[in-house]
Motif scaffolding. Structure first.
Motif, PDB file in Angstrom:
ATOM      1  N   GLY A  46      18.614   2.475  -5.673  1.00 29.76           N
ATOM      2  CA  GLY A  46      19.450   2.845  -6.816  1.00 29.76           C
ATOM      3  C   GLY A  46      20.065   4.220  -6.621  1.00 29.76           C
ATOM      4  N   GLY A  47      21.326   4.388  -7.033  1.00 29.05           N
ATOM      5  CA  GLY A  47      22.075   5.621  -6.787  1.00 29.05           C
ATOM      6  C   GLY A  47      21.440   6.869  -7.366  1.00 29.05           C
ATOM      7  N   GLU A  48      20.623   6.738  -8.419  1.00 28.06           N
ATOM      8  CA  GLU A  48      19.995   7.913  -9.034  1.00 28.06           C
ATOM      9  C   GLU A  48      18.954   8.548  -8.111  1.00 28.06           C
ATOM     10  OE1 GLU A  48      17.451   4.575  -9.415  1.00 28.06           O
ATOM     11  OE2 GLU A  48      19.538   4.782 -10.048  1.00 28.06           O
ATOM     12  N   LYS A  49      18.597   7.849  -7.028  1.00 26.28           N
ATOM     13  CA  LYS A  49      17.597   8.385  -6.100  1.00 26.28           C
ATOM     14  C   LYS A  49      18.221   8.974  -4.830  1.00 26.28           C
ATOM     15  CE  LYS A  49      15.224   4.419  -6.477  1.00 26.28           C
ATOM     16  NZ  LYS A  49      15.449   3.786  -7.771  1.00 26.28           N
ATOM     17  N   THR A  50      19.539   9.143  -4.825  1.00 21.85           N
ATOM     18  CA  THR A  50      20.214   9.634  -3.623  1.00 21.85           C
ATOM     19  C   THR A  50      19.743  11.029  -3.236  1.00 21.85           C
ATOM     20  OG1 THR A  50      22.192   8.307  -4.064  1.00 21.85           O
ATOM     21  CG2 THR A  50      22.459  10.212  -2.608  1.00 21.85           C
ATOM     22  N   ALA A  51      19.758  11.958  -4.183  1.00 17.15           N
ATOM     23  CA  ALA A  51      19.364  13.338  -3.867  1.00 17.15           C
ATOM     24  C   ALA A  51      17.902  13.401  -3.452  1.00 17.15           C
ATOM     25  CB  ALA A  51      19.624  14.246  -5.069  1.00 17.15           C
ATOM     26  N   PHE A  52      17.077  12.585  -4.057  1.00 17.58           N
ATOM     27  CA  PHE A  52      15.666  12.549  -3.695  1.00 17.58           C
ATOM     28  C   PHE A  52      15.493  12.127  -2.234  1.00 17.58           C
ATOM     29  CE2 PHE A  52      11.957   9.770  -3.127  1.00 17.58           C
ATOM     30  CZ  PHE A  52      10.932  10.674  -3.349  1.00 17.58           C
ATOM     31  N   LEU A  53      16.169  11.069  -1.839  1.00 18.56           N
ATOM     32  CA  LEU A  53      15.988  10.542  -0.490  1.00 18.56           C
ATOM     33  C   LEU A  53      16.596  11.438   0.583  1.00 18.56           C
ATOM     34  CD1 LEU A  53      16.517   6.706  -1.061  1.00 18.56           C
ATOM     35  CD2 LEU A  53      14.398   7.886  -0.461  1.00 18.56           C
ATOM     36  N   THR A  54      17.512  12.309   0.196  1.00 20.19           N
ATOM     37  CA  THR A  54      18.098  13.229   1.173  1.00 20.19           C
ATOM     38  C   THR A  54      17.463  14.617   1.122  1.00 20.19           C
ATOM     39  OG1 THR A  54      19.877  13.744  -0.409  1.00 20.19           O
ATOM     40  CG2 THR A  54      20.326  12.039   1.223  1.00 20.19           C
ATOM     41  N   ASP A  55      16.467  14.806   0.261  1.00 23.33           N
ATOM     42  CA  ASP A  55      15.757  16.077   0.153  1.00 23.33           C
ATOM     43  C   ASP A  55      14.994  16.340   1.462  1.00 23.33           C
ATOM     44  OD1 ASP A  55      13.723  18.041  -0.349  1.00 23.33           O
ATOM     45  OD2 ASP A  55      13.835  17.606  -2.490  1.00 23.33           O
ATOM     46  N   PRO A  56      15.196  17.505   2.098  1.00 27.89           N
ATOM     47  CA  PRO A  56      14.467  17.808   3.340  1.00 27.89           C
ATOM     48  C   PRO A  56      12.951  17.734   3.175  1.00 27.89           C
ATOM     49  CG  PRO A  56      16.256  19.375   3.022  1.00 27.89           C
ATOM     50  CD  PRO A  56      16.169  18.566   1.765  1.00 27.89           C
ATOM     51  N   GLY A  57      12.444  18.114   1.984  1.00 26.58           N
ATOM     52  CA  GLY A  57      11.011  18.036   1.741  1.00 26.58           C
ATOM     53  C   GLY A  57      10.514  16.600   1.748  1.00 26.58           C
ATOM     54  N   VAL A  58      11.309  15.701   1.173  1.00 20.89           N
ATOM     55  CA  VAL A  58      10.961  14.287   1.182  1.00 20.89           C
ATOM     56  C   VAL A  58      11.013  13.741   2.603  1.00 20.89           C
ATOM     57  CG1 VAL A  58      11.686  11.989   0.405  1.00 20.89           C
ATOM     58  CG2 VAL A  58      11.702  13.916  -1.195  1.00 20.89           C
ATOM     59  N   ARG A  59      12.056  14.123   3.324  1.00 16.83           N
ATOM     60  CA  ARG A  59      12.197  13.672   4.712  1.00 16.83           C
ATOM     61  C   ARG A  59      11.007  14.129   5.562  1.00 16.83           C
ATOM     62  NH1 ARG A  59      15.887   9.648   5.976  1.00 16.83           N
ATOM     63  NH2 ARG A  59      17.669   9.831   4.574  1.00 16.83           N
TER      64      ARG A  59
END
Length: 360
Positions: A46-59
């Motif tokens: 879902g598009g609302e999770k775009t920033a989350f999935l591109t967060d360097p910390g998440v990566r």
């Protein structure tokens, strides 16, 4: 013989103590993890999770689990029912109903795990909030703004106008803008909440559809163009201003995430935009739907405690896991309650499908 056996037992115990105290079990575990092959995981999200999935910390956390993502943004309903899923390992929509819709659409659903929760909210420009407060549609309690969902729906049904009835310099009839419910989950959820509201505040059953469908259809016919992604409508809301989008439907995390990521706009957001909680509202769960066994590695990574804490602190996603708290104090964003209590369920999946199909 008995004496020899006793000596052997003592030696075994001593050896066990040495192993337990001297061997670095963490090192052995890290070595095992290091030898684990990388998993290339393809998902729709879902598009609302775009920033989350591109967060360097998440990566970084995904790297720890040796997960490489091949991620494509899609509407929740779209991914569950329409898009081809050959070669896709996971679907990550924004509502539990999407799980059942995916099964009904013949997706090879192996399992589903709820990762996050997000209440559905309204985002409004400050003059809209003030007009709602003045007319009794909204209320403020302990710094949290709520909107009476029934009163708001009634104003829409009565075709109240922004300028003539609310005194705002905005053209046209009162509308709560949403994404397209046929493709996006936030619009889909708003359609379900609106239907419940128009059903006297009761969850819509199949027998209720003939009564509420005409009103829901009329509402969405009057909307005109609707974005297909929650991220897109929120971005346009900020860019286009009150004249184009006086109030929109979105997820709680979107404003939280924006303010945290753009500290330079914190004062502007605080002075011009409000987050309003429908009373009642509905919760968007964010289930990770496994279509192949390859999705398991990503599921494990997303349940990592460090990742869950980061998801709340940096992106405003409430945890979907038991025992994980979400304190608003760590956000430094006003108007966010510790818990959201006035919540009602959406209609069951079969009813929601008939509702959405009627909006084609």
């Amino acid at each position: 013989m008995r004496k020899l056996l006793g000596i052997l037992i003592l030696l075994a115990v001593a050896a066990g103590v040495v192993v337990a105290t001297q061997v670095d079990w963490g090192s052995l575990q890290r070595t095992a993890t290091a030898k684990q092959d990388w998993a290339d995981v393809k998902i729709f999200y879902g598009g609302e999770k775009t920033a989350f999935l591109t967060d360097p910390g998440v990566r970084k956390i995904l790297d720890k689990y040796k997960v490489r993502l091949n991620a494509a943004k899609a509407g929740s309903i779209e991914m569950a029912t329409q898009l081809p899923v050959d070669g896709v390992d996971c679907l990550w929509p924004s509502n539990q109903i999407a799980v059942e819709l995916a099964r009904q659409a013949g997706r090879p659903v192996l399992s589903d795990t709820n990762i996050f929760n997000s209440p559905l909210v309204f985002y409004a420009w400050r003059p809209v909030t003030e007009a709602f407060l003045k007319t009794g549609v909204a209320a403020r309690n302990n710094g949290v703004l709520t909107v009476d969902t029934l009163k708001l729906a009634q104003r829409v049904q009565q075709q109240k106008r922004w300028k003539e009835d609310l005194g705002l310099d905005v053209y046209g009839a009162l509308k709560i803008f949403s994404t397209d419910p046929r493709s996006s989950n936030s619009g889909n959820m708003w359609a379900g909440l609106l239907a419940n509201t128009l059903n006297g505040g009761n969850v819509v059953a199949a027998a209720d559809l003939p009564k509420v469908l005409p009103e829901v259809q009329a509402y969405f016919r009057a909307m005109g163009y609707m974005e297909h992604s929650s991220g897109d409508i929120f971005e346009n809301f900020l860019k286009q201003g009150m004249g184009a989008r006086p109030i929109i439907v979105g997820y709680e995390n979107q404003l939280v995430e924006f303010v945290i990521a753009h500290q330079e706009y914190r004062d502007v957001i605080r002075d011009k935009i409000d987050i309003l909680y429908p009373a009642p509202t509905v919760f968007a769960s964010h289930p990770l739907i496994s279509l192949t066994p390859n999705c398991k590695r990503l599921e494990d990574a997303l349940q990592d405690q460090g990742l869950q804490a980061l998801a709340w602190k940096a992106h405003g996603f409430r945890s979907g896991l038991l025992g994980v708290g979400n304190s608003p104090d760590v956000l430094n964003v006003g108007g966010i309650p510790a818990t959201v209590n006035q919540v009602m369920p959406l209609p069951e999946a079969a009813v929601m499908k008939r509702l959405i199909d009627a909006l084609e």
